[in-house]
Design a protein around this motif. Structure first.
Motif, PDB file in Angstrom:
ATOM      1  N   LEU A   1      -0.190   0.978  -6.636  1.00 24.38           N
ATOM      2  CA  LEU A   1      -1.590   0.728  -6.964  1.00 24.38           C
ATOM      3  C   LEU A   1      -2.492   1.825  -6.403  1.00 24.38           C
ATOM      4  CD1 LEU A   1      -1.404  -3.085  -6.288  1.00 24.38           C
ATOM      5  CD2 LEU A   1      -1.952  -2.060  -8.494  1.00 24.38           C
ATOM      6  N   SER A   2      -2.002   3.040  -6.390  1.00 25.46           N
ATOM      7  CA  SER A   2      -2.783   4.156  -5.890  1.00 25.46           C
ATOM      8  C   SER A   2      -3.828   4.585  -6.909  1.00 25.46           C
ATOM      9  CB  SER A   2      -1.872   5.332  -5.549  1.00 25.46           C
ATOM     10  OG  SER A   2      -1.152   5.747  -6.702  1.00 25.46           O
ATOM     11  N   LYS A   3      -4.777   5.395  -6.473  1.00 23.11           N
ATOM     12  CA  LYS A   3      -5.852   5.873  -7.334  1.00 23.11           C
ATOM     13  C   LYS A   3      -5.286   6.574  -8.560  1.00 23.11           C
ATOM     14  CE  LYS A   3     -10.233   8.375  -7.037  1.00 23.11           C
ATOM     15  NZ  LYS A   3     -11.154   9.090  -6.118  1.00 23.11           N
ATOM     16  N   GLY A   4      -5.792   6.204  -9.747  1.00 23.68           N
ATOM     17  CA  GLY A   4      -5.340   6.796 -10.988  1.00 23.68           C
ATOM     18  C   GLY A   4      -4.289   5.988 -11.725  1.00 23.68           C
ATOM     19  N   ALA A   5      -3.716   4.962 -11.058  1.00 24.94           N
ATOM     20  CA  ALA A   5      -2.708   4.125 -11.718  1.00 24.94           C
ATOM     21  C   ALA A   5      -3.344   3.357 -12.875  1.00 24.94           C
ATOM     22  CB  ALA A   5      -2.094   3.160 -10.709  1.00 24.94           C
ATOM     23  N   SER A   6      -2.588   3.169 -13.936  1.00 25.65           N
ATOM     24  CA  SER A   6      -3.094   2.442 -15.107  1.00 25.65           C
ATOM     25  C   SER A   6      -2.780   0.955 -14.992  1.00 25.65           C
ATOM     26  CB  SER A   6      -2.485   3.010 -16.386  1.00 25.65           C
ATOM     27  OG  SER A   6      -1.086   2.809 -16.403  1.00 25.65           O
TER      28      SER A   6
ATOM     29  N   PRO B   1      -3.103  -8.066   6.959  1.00 25.27           N
ATOM     30  CA  PRO B   1      -3.524  -6.873   6.220  1.00 25.27           C
ATOM     31  C   PRO B   1      -3.737  -7.190   4.740  1.00 25.27           C
ATOM     32  CG  PRO B   1      -1.613  -6.404   7.600  1.00 25.27           C
ATOM     33  CD  PRO B   1      -1.785  -7.889   7.584  1.00 25.27           C
ATOM     34  N   SER B   2      -4.781  -6.605   4.153  1.00 27.62           N
ATOM     35  CA  SER B   2      -5.030  -6.835   2.728  1.00 27.62           C
ATOM     36  C   SER B   2      -5.258  -5.504   2.027  1.00 27.62           C
ATOM     37  CB  SER B   2      -6.235  -7.751   2.514  1.00 27.62           C
ATOM     38  OG  SER B   2      -7.435  -7.115   2.901  1.00 27.62           O
ATOM     39  N   LEU B   3      -4.898  -5.471   0.767  1.00 29.04           N
ATOM     40  CA  LEU B   3      -5.087  -4.301  -0.088  1.00 29.04           C
ATOM     41  C   LEU B   3      -6.018  -4.698  -1.214  1.00 29.04           C
ATOM     42  CD1 LEU B   3      -4.316  -1.405  -1.025  1.00 29.04           C
ATOM     43  CD2 LEU B   3      -2.425  -2.450  -2.293  1.00 29.04           C
ATOM     44  N   GLU B   4      -7.153  -3.994  -1.337  1.00 31.47           N
ATOM     45  CA  GLU B   4      -8.123  -4.271  -2.395  1.00 31.47           C
ATOM     46  C   GLU B   4      -8.157  -3.102  -3.367  1.00 31.47           C
ATOM     47  OE1 GLU B   4     -11.908  -5.143  -0.725  1.00 31.47           O
ATOM     48  OE2 GLU B   4     -11.188  -6.850   0.464  1.00 31.47           O
ATOM     49  N   VAL B   5      -8.103  -3.423  -4.641  1.00 32.80           N
ATOM     50  CA  VAL B   5      -8.063  -2.402  -5.696  1.00 32.80           C
ATOM     51  C   VAL B   5      -9.157  -2.690  -6.711  1.00 32.80           C
ATOM     52  CG1 VAL B   5      -6.705  -1.458  -7.595  1.00 32.80           C
ATOM     53  CG2 VAL B   5      -5.596  -2.003  -5.436  1.00 32.80           C
TER      54      VAL B   5
ATOM     55  N   SER C   1      -3.199  -2.772 -17.297  1.00 28.91           N
ATOM     56  CA  SER C   1      -3.552  -3.395 -18.582  1.00 28.91           C
ATOM     57  C   SER C   1      -3.455  -4.907 -18.454  1.00 28.91           C
ATOM     58  CB  SER C   1      -2.640  -2.895 -19.702  1.00 28.91           C
ATOM     59  OG  SER C   1      -1.290  -3.248 -19.461  1.00 28.91           O
ATOM     60  N   TYR C   2      -4.362  -5.574 -19.168  1.00 33.06           N
ATOM     61  CA  TYR C   2      -4.359  -7.041 -19.224  1.00 33.06           C
ATOM     62  C   TYR C   2      -4.803  -7.417 -20.626  1.00 33.06           C
ATOM     63  CZ  TYR C   2      -5.451 -11.922 -18.151  1.00 33.06           C
ATOM     64  OH  TYR C   2      -5.499 -13.289 -18.148  1.00 33.06           O
ATOM     65  N   GLY C   3      -3.859  -7.899 -21.427  1.00 33.51           N
ATOM     66  CA  GLY C   3      -4.165  -8.131 -22.834  1.00 33.51           C
ATOM     67  C   GLY C   3      -4.533  -6.807 -23.492  1.00 33.51           C
ATOM     68  N   GLN C   4      -5.706  -6.774 -24.141  1.00 31.90           N
ATOM     69  CA  GLN C   4      -6.167  -5.546 -24.783  1.00 31.90           C
ATOM     70  C   GLN C   4      -7.007  -4.671 -23.867  1.00 31.90           C
ATOM     71  OE1 GLN C   4      -8.141  -6.813 -28.494  1.00 31.90           O
ATOM     72  NE2 GLN C   4      -6.357  -6.041 -29.575  1.00 31.90           N
ATOM     73  N   TRP C   5      -7.229  -5.113 -22.629  1.00 27.98           N
ATOM     74  CA  TRP C   5      -8.081  -4.358 -21.723  1.00 27.98           C
ATOM     75  C   TRP C   5      -7.264  -3.335 -20.956  1.00 27.98           C
ATOM     76  CZ3 TRP C   5     -12.744  -5.457 -23.227  1.00 27.98           C
ATOM     77  CH2 TRP C   5     -13.030  -6.726 -23.713  1.00 27.98           C
ATOM     78  N   GLY C   6      -7.673  -2.082 -21.023  1.00 27.97           N
ATOM     79  CA  GLY C   6      -7.023  -1.016 -20.284  1.00 27.97           C
ATOM     80  C   GLY C   6      -7.928  -0.499 -19.183  1.00 27.97           C
ATOM     81  N   LEU C   7      -7.377  -0.334 -17.971  1.00 28.49           N
ATOM     82  CA  LEU C   7      -8.183   0.052 -16.810  1.00 28.49           C
ATOM     83  C   LEU C   7      -7.460   1.115 -15.999  1.00 28.49           C
ATOM     84  CD1 LEU C   7      -7.969  -3.519 -16.662  1.00 28.49           C
ATOM     85  CD2 LEU C   7     -10.330  -2.876 -16.225  1.00 28.49           C
ATOM     86  N   THR C   8      -8.208   1.806 -15.149  1.00 27.06           N
ATOM     87  CA  THR C   8      -7.646   2.838 -14.283  1.00 27.06           C
ATOM     88  C   THR C   8      -8.100   2.595 -12.851  1.00 27.06           C
ATOM     89  OG1 THR C   8      -7.696   4.466 -16.090  1.00 27.06           O
ATOM     90  CG2 THR C   8      -7.503   5.317 -13.841  1.00 27.06           C
ATOM     91  N   VAL C   9      -7.160   2.545 -11.927  1.00 27.02           N
ATOM     92  CA  VAL C   9      -7.498   2.314 -10.523  1.00 27.02           C
ATOM     93  C   VAL C   9      -8.398   3.444 -10.029  1.00 27.02           C
ATOM     94  CG1 VAL C   9      -6.618   2.119  -8.170  1.00 27.02           C
ATOM     95  CG2 VAL C   9      -5.386   1.026 -10.059  1.00 27.02           C
ATOM     96  N   GLN C  10      -9.545   3.069  -9.464  1.00 27.43           N
ATOM     97  CA  GLN C  10     -10.514   4.042  -8.980  1.00 27.43           C
ATOM     98  C   GLN C  10     -10.692   3.976  -7.472  1.00 27.43           C
ATOM     99  OE1 GLN C  10     -14.386   4.971 -11.097  1.00 27.43           O
ATOM    100  NE2 GLN C  10     -15.204   3.770  -9.407  1.00 27.43           N
ATOM    101  N   ASP C  11     -10.754   2.757  -6.922  1.00 26.34           N
ATOM    102  CA  ASP C  11     -10.982   2.583  -5.488  1.00 26.34           C
ATOM    103  C   ASP C  11      -9.862   1.756  -4.873  1.00 26.34           C
ATOM    104  OD1 ASP C  11     -13.497   3.917  -5.551  1.00 26.34           O
ATOM    105  OD2 ASP C  11     -14.398   2.091  -6.356  1.00 26.34           O
ATOM    106  N   VAL C  12      -9.376   2.188  -3.724  1.00 25.08           N
ATOM    107  CA  VAL C  12      -8.335   1.480  -2.983  1.00 25.08           C
ATOM    108  C   VAL C  12      -8.807   1.313  -1.545  1.00 25.08           C
ATOM    109  CG1 VAL C  12      -5.935   1.513  -2.212  1.00 25.08           C
ATOM    110  CG2 VAL C  12      -6.536   2.488  -4.443  1.00 25.08           C
ATOM    111  N   LYS C  13      -8.763   0.078  -1.042  1.00 23.63           N
ATOM    112  CA  LYS C  13      -9.182  -0.189   0.326  1.00 23.63           C
ATOM    113  C   LYS C  13      -8.117  -1.011   1.043  1.00 23.63           C
ATOM    114  CE  LYS C  13     -14.157  -0.300  -0.708  1.00 23.63           C
ATOM    115  NZ  LYS C  13     -15.394  -1.137  -0.642  1.00 23.63           N
ATOM    116  N   VAL C  14      -7.802  -0.620   2.268  1.00 27.87           N
ATOM    117  CA  VAL C  14      -6.926  -1.397   3.140  1.00 27.87           C
ATOM    118  C   VAL C  14      -7.798  -2.007   4.225  1.00 27.87           C
ATOM    119  CG1 VAL C  14      -4.984  -1.327   4.732  1.00 27.87           C
ATOM    120  CG2 VAL C  14      -4.957   0.109   2.682  1.00 27.87           C
TER     121      VAL C  14
ATOM    122  N   PHE D   1       0.831  -1.212   0.000  1.00 28.97           N
ATOM    123  CA  PHE D   1       0.000   0.000   0.000  1.00 28.97           C
ATOM    124  C   PHE D   1       0.859   1.254   0.000  1.00 28.97           C
ATOM    125  CE2 PHE D   1      -2.019   3.222   2.832  1.00 28.97           C
ATOM    126  CZ  PHE D   1      -2.988   3.663   1.932  1.00 28.97           C
ATOM    127  N   ARG D   2       1.897   1.290   0.848  1.00 27.39           N
ATOM    128  CA  ARG D   2       2.726   2.480   0.967  1.00 27.39           C
ATOM    129  C   ARG D   2       3.583   2.738  -0.269  1.00 27.39           C
ATOM    130  NH1 ARG D   2       6.536   2.339   4.082  1.00 27.39           N
ATOM    131  NH2 ARG D   2       6.585   0.142   4.733  1.00 27.39           N
TER     132      ARG D   2
END
Length: 467
Positions: free
Chosen positions: A64-69, A91-95, A71-84, A59-60
């Motif tokens: 994987l902070s908000k706004g990070a890009s 401890p777990s980090l959910e993105v 990609s997986y194959g042809q799929w492009g995504l943007t990190v929107q929610d981050v939960k600890v 996490f620190r």
């Protein structure tokens, strides 16, 4: 005993890139959950869960902070929610990362009018404006297209406009890798575009195509729209099958479920023993849904919004202006959240109850909705923002519709009514899947929670109850 984490497919995890770089070996080893889902009724999204260190080093790191890009194959995504969170394993980090293209379209806000515009051309330009390719059905006609000015702290986006226009014209709107698709399923089925065709067969319980994990699941329900649906479980997890692709099902045992289907959504497994889940329907076009103009004009013999009401239980007893205002408020809510996985309390993922909580808070301003399951809303005390109506009357736009324990594995179900179709109700609903529009049957219906704030008086509620 601590719960054992699922065995992840490390080859698939290694193919995930964050800000252009593949996941490190340490991150691959720390990943305890990963999902990728694509659909014609919800936004493409990926979820990742990591077992973090005792000092929250992942996490620190900010990787994987908000706004990070991502990609997986042809799929492009943007990190929107981050939960600890704290889990049984530590401890777990959910993105959560939705489509990068949709994220960009949602960022396009502010009042703007394109006037009387060719929809096919306008949509193509909108997709290209965020760097996506476009597969758009031609000759969709011209209509007035505008993006509304921000109101009450909420801003309509280009994505909201696109989803509203798709509903109005009876179109599918979804991603196909690096392209957006806007078209009717019948057009997609008969046109030679970039889609793929997949053939499988099933003869019997013990004889079927090597890619299948077992028997196809099929339903044909009169109250569903469309009536036929098909679900395939595939062990061939390397198949690059996508929404909009054609599936041909053959074999001696398929009966009425044989023939051609169009893919509505895919859930890609990231676990070593996972199966790929593919939802399908016949290439039947959804009904066109005319835009609400908010004027409140017109009439309704059943006393719905736009009519004066007869004073019978379930009839509208507020004014025409109140009906139009509730309609507009509901439309804004649907435009904002259709396709979004709503998790109000962060307790058990995106449940139907969470959608009701959001509507109650943002539109009605009512108190917190208490209850273990959706069915409990029908008997919940202290709902000062609602009064409950009997289930024998028609649903009205803006009602929260409550079903009994025959739905949801005994928990019941709740959804937001958009229109009453006689034997069924067109709703914004959630679980299974993110919030989406679907037509649900009235079997097991308990009734409706109708907002007093918008409803006007409580006249005519003698067969219901004010809560």
């Amino acid at each position: 005993m601590a719960r054992r984490a699922p065995v992840m497919d490390k080859n698939k995890l290694a193919s995930i890139k964050v800000t252009g770089k593949g996941l490190s070996r340490n991150l691959v080893d720390a990943c305890t959950g990963a999902t990728l889902a694509v659909s014609n009724s919800s936004i493409t999204s990926m979820g990742l869960t990591f077992l973090d260190g005792a000092d929250l080093n992942i996490f620190r790191s900010g990787l994987l902070s908000k706004g990070a890009s991502i990609s997986y194959g042809q799929w492009g995504l943007t990190v929107q929610d981050v939960k600890v969170k704290s889990s049984a394993l530590g401890p777990s980090l959910e993105v959560s990362a939705p489509s990068k293209f949709v994220t960009k379209l949602k960022a396009q806000t502010g009042e703007r009018s394109w006037g009387e515009t060719n929809l096919s051309t306008w949509a193509t330009d909108a997709f290209k404006s965020v760097g996506a390719l476009a597969v758009v059905q031609p000759s969709l006609g011209s209509l007035l297209i505008a993006r509304q000015k921000p109101e009450d702290g909420k801003a309509e986006s280009t994505w909201d406009v696109l989803t509203a226009l798709a509903r109005e014209k009876g179109l599918w709107l979804f991603e196909y890798g690096t392209a957006f698709v806007l078209a009717k399923p019948s057009w997609l089925a008969r046109t030679n575009w970039a889609r793929q065709s997949w053939s499988v067969w099933w003869n019997s319980w013990s004889s079927y195509h090597e890619a299948l994990a077992g028997m196809p699941e099929y339903s044909d329900e009169a109250d569903s729209d469309p009536s036929e649906s098909l679900t395939l479980k595939l062990v061939a997890t390397d198949w690059d099958i996508r929404t909009g692709d054609e599936v041909k099902l053959g074999g001696t045992g398929v009966g009425d479920m044989g023939g051609k289907w169009i893919v509505t959504g895919v859930k890609f497994p990231m676990t070593a023993a996972g199966v790929l889940t593919v939802g399908c329907q016949r290439p039947v076009d959804p009904a066109e849904q005319p835009r609400e103009d908010g004027s409140g004009s017109g009439s309704s013999s059943s006393g719905g919004p736009g009519g004066t009401g007869s004073g019978k239980p379930g009839d509208w007893t507020g004014t025409v202006a109140e009906a139009a205002t509730l309609s507009a408020a509901t439309d804004r809510f649907v435009n904002r959240y259709n396709g979004v996985a709503l998790d109000f309390d962060g307790a058990a993922g995106a449940q139907c109850f969470d959608l009701a909580q959001y509507f109650n808070k943002e539109v009605v301003g009512g108190p917190f909705l208490a209850g273990d399951g959706a069915k409990d809303l029908w008997n919940a005390p202290g709902l000062g923002g609602f009064y409950a109506m009997v289930g024998s009357g028609p649903a009205r736009k803006g009602d929260l519709v409550i079903w009994d324990g025959s739905w949801g594995g005994g928990w019941g179900h709740v959804a937001l009514a958009l229109s009453d179709e006689g034997g069924s109700i067109r709703c914004l609903t959630q679980n299974p899947g993110a919030s989406h529009i679907a037509t649900l049957g009235k079997n097991g219906l308990l009734g409706y929670l109708r907002p007093i704030k918008w409803f006007g008086s409580t006249k005519g509620a003698t067969d219901g109850r004010v809560v």
